[in-house]
Design an enzyme around this catalytic site. Structure first.
Site, PDB file in Angstrom:
ATOM      1  N   ILE A  96       0.836  -1.220   0.000  1.00  0.00           N
ATOM      2  CA  ILE A  96       0.000   0.000   0.000  1.00  0.00           C
ATOM      3  C   ILE A  96       0.860   1.256   0.000  1.00  0.00           C
ATOM      4  O   ILE A  96       0.414   2.313  -0.467  1.00  0.00           O
ATOM      5  CB  ILE A  96      -0.974  -0.017   1.188  1.00  0.00           C
TER       6      ILE A  96
ATOM      7  N   TYR B 280      -4.194  -8.302  14.224  1.00  0.00           N
ATOM      8  CA  TYR B 280      -5.416  -8.289  15.055  1.00  0.00           C
ATOM      9  C   TYR B 280      -6.291  -9.518  14.836  1.00  0.00           C
ATOM     10  O   TYR B 280      -7.331  -9.669  15.475  1.00  0.00           O
ATOM     11  CB  TYR B 280      -6.205  -6.994  14.825  1.00  0.00           C
TER      12      TYR B 280
ATOM     13  N   VAL C 182       1.183  -3.014   8.287  1.00  0.00           N
ATOM     14  CA  VAL C 182       0.972  -1.814   7.445  1.00  0.00           C
ATOM     15  C   VAL C 182       1.503  -0.572   8.155  1.00  0.00           C
ATOM     16  O   VAL C 182       2.149   0.285   7.568  1.00  0.00           O
ATOM     17  CB  VAL C 182      -0.548  -1.630   7.195  1.00  0.00           C
ATOM     18  N   ASP C 183       1.246  -0.508   9.445  1.00  0.00           N
ATOM     19  CA  ASP C 183       1.653   0.653  10.262  1.00  0.00           C
ATOM     20  C   ASP C 183       3.161   0.861  10.135  1.00  0.00           C
ATOM     21  O   ASP C 183       3.648   1.950   9.829  1.00  0.00           O
ATOM     22  CB  ASP C 183       1.254   0.354  11.708  1.00  0.00           C
TER      23      ASP C 183
HETATM   24  N1  APR Z   1       0.650  -3.139   2.239  1.00  0.00           N
HETATM   25  C1  APR Z   1      -0.613  -3.673   2.239  1.00  0.00           C
HETATM   26  N2  APR Z   1      -1.042  -4.554   3.160  1.00  0.00           N
HETATM   27  C2  APR Z   1      -0.161  -4.905   4.123  1.00  0.00           C
HETATM   28  C3  APR Z   1       1.160  -4.388   4.204  1.00  0.00           C
HETATM   29  C4  APR Z   1       1.547  -3.473   3.200  1.00  0.00           C
HETATM   30  N3  APR Z   1       2.774  -2.925   3.176  1.00  0.00           N
HETATM   31  N4  APR Z   1       1.766  -4.945   5.296  1.00  0.00           N
HETATM   32  C5  APR Z   1       0.872  -5.769   5.860  1.00  0.00           C
HETATM   33  N5  APR Z   1      -0.287  -5.769   5.161  1.00  0.00           N
HETATM   34  C6  APR Z   1      -1.526  -6.521   5.392  1.00  0.00           C
HETATM   35  C7  APR Z   1      -1.444  -7.693   6.323  1.00  0.00           C
HETATM   36  O1  APR Z   1      -0.951  -8.844   5.629  1.00  0.00           O
HETATM   37  C8  APR Z   1      -2.916  -7.842   6.704  1.00  0.00           C
HETATM   38  O2  APR Z   1      -3.634  -8.546   5.691  1.00  0.00           O
HETATM   39  O3  APR Z   1      -2.442  -5.627   6.031  1.00  0.00           O
HETATM   40  C9  APR Z   1      -3.424  -6.389   6.728  1.00  0.00           C
HETATM   41  C10 APR Z   1      -3.554  -5.801   8.132  1.00  0.00           C
HETATM   42  O4  APR Z   1      -2.511  -6.331   8.942  1.00  0.00           O
HETATM   43  P1  APR Z   1      -1.780  -5.464  10.102  1.00  0.00           P
HETATM   44  O5  APR Z   1      -0.902  -4.470   9.461  1.00  0.00           O
HETATM   45  O6  APR Z   1      -1.191  -6.441  11.036  1.00  0.00           O
HETATM   46  O7  APR Z   1      -2.963  -4.645  10.793  1.00  0.00           O
HETATM   47  P2  APR Z   1      -4.056  -5.141  11.845  1.00  0.00           P
HETATM   48  O8  APR Z   1      -4.369  -6.596  11.708  1.00  0.00           O
HETATM   49  O9  APR Z   1      -5.158  -4.142  11.726  1.00  0.00           O
HETATM   50  O10 APR Z   1      -3.308  -4.964  13.245  1.00  0.00           O
HETATM   51  C11 APR Z   1      -2.981  -3.667  13.639  1.00  0.00           C
HETATM   52  O11 APR Z   1      -0.724  -4.279  13.965  1.00  0.00           O
HETATM   53  O12 APR Z   1       1.030  -3.391  12.902  1.00  0.00           O
HETATM   54  C12 APR Z   1       0.335  -3.339  14.055  1.00  0.00           C
HETATM   55  O13 APR Z   1       0.579  -1.084  14.835  1.00  0.00           O
HETATM   56  C13 APR Z   1      -0.331  -2.008  14.248  1.00  0.00           C
HETATM   57  O14 APR Z   1      -0.958  -2.523  16.470  1.00  0.00           O
HETATM   58  C14 APR Z   1      -1.446  -2.404  15.157  1.00  0.00           C
HETATM   59  C15 APR Z   1      -1.855  -3.763  14.632  1.00  0.00           C
END
Ligand code: APR
Length: 180
Positions: free
Chosen positions: A11, A130, A33-34
C-alpha cells in the site's frame, strides 16, 4: 458512483490521494501496514501523530475511529490512520466488535470525503496482527465501501497476499459486487 478495485501489493506504493493505515490506538507506529507506512513515509508522519496525541487524542485514537495526517515521502497526499478491533473469537463479542471494524472503514471514508480525496486505498484492516478472519474482514470492508455515499470515485483494496486477494474476490462475488 464509486469504482472498487482489488490489487495485490504494498500500500505504501499506491499513487492515490489517501492511503489508510491499519493503526493502533497509540498512533505511535507498530508492525504490519503501520510499520511499512512509517518506514516509507518518514518521520514527518510520526511527528504529526505525536502532535495529535498531545492535543486532540490525548488518550489515543479509539477503536473504530480515523484521523488524517500528511503522507511524508509517500506518493499519496494523506495517510488516514484507522484503528480496527482485535478479533475476540466467535460469538456475541465478535458481533459487537464487527461494528467497530465497520466504523473504521466508514470513518476513514468520511475523513477522505472531508479532505476532498478523489481516490483512496485500504489495507485489510484487522486481518493481520489483530487476527480477524479474512473472509469476514473482506465482507465488512466491501459492504461498507460499496454502501457508503461518502466514498470517493475510486476505492482500492490493496492486499498483501494472493490469499487475501482471493478472499476479497470471493466476498465480492458473494455480495454480487462488480469489482475490478
Ligand atoms: N501493504 C498492504 N497490506 C499490508 C502491508 C503493506 N505494506 N503490510 C501488511 N499488510 C496486510 C497484512 O498482511 C494484513 O492482511 O495488512 C493487513 C492488516 O494487517 P496489520 O498491518 O497487522 O494490521 P491489523 O491486523 O489491523 O493490526 C494492527 O498491527 O502493525 C500493528 O501497529 C499495528 O498494532 C497495530 C496492529
Amino acid at each position: 458512483m464509486t469504482r472498487i478495485e482489488l490489487a495485490i501489493g504494498d500500500i505504501t506504493a499506491e499513487r492515490v490521494d489517501a492511503i489508510v493505515n491499519a493503526a493502533n490506538s497509540s498512533l505511535l507506529g507498530g508492525g504490519g501496514v503501520d510499520g511499512a507506512i512509517h518506514r516509507a513515509g518518514g518521520p514527518e508522519i510520526l511527528e504529526e501523530c505525536r502532535t495529535l496525541r498531545a492535543t486532540t487524542f490525548r488518550a489515543g485514537l479509539p477503536t473504530g475511529e480515523a484521523v488524517a495526517t500528511g503522507a511524508g515521502r509517500l506518493a499519496a497526499r494523506w495517510v488516514i490512520h484507522a484503528v480496527g478491533p482485535v478479533w475476540p473469537g466467535p460469538g456475541a463479542e465478535a458481533d459487537a466488535r464487527r461494528e467497530l471494524l465497520r466504523a473504521a472503514y466508514r470513518n476513514s471514508l468520511a475523513v477522505a470525503a472531508r479532505l476532498g480525496a478523489a481516490s483512496l486505498a485500504f489495507p485489510a484492516i484487522s486481518a493481520g496482527v489483530y487476527g480477524w478472519p479474512a473472509d469476514d474482514a473482506a465482507m465488512v470492508a466491501l459492504e461498507t465501501a460499496a454502501g457508503s455515499d461518502a466514498a470517493p470515485g475510486l476505492v482500492r483494496f490493496v492486499l498483501f497476499s494472493e490469499r487475501m486477494h482471493e478472499e476479497f474476490r470471493a466476498a465480492a462475488d458473494r455480495l454480487g459486487f462488480d469489482v475490478d
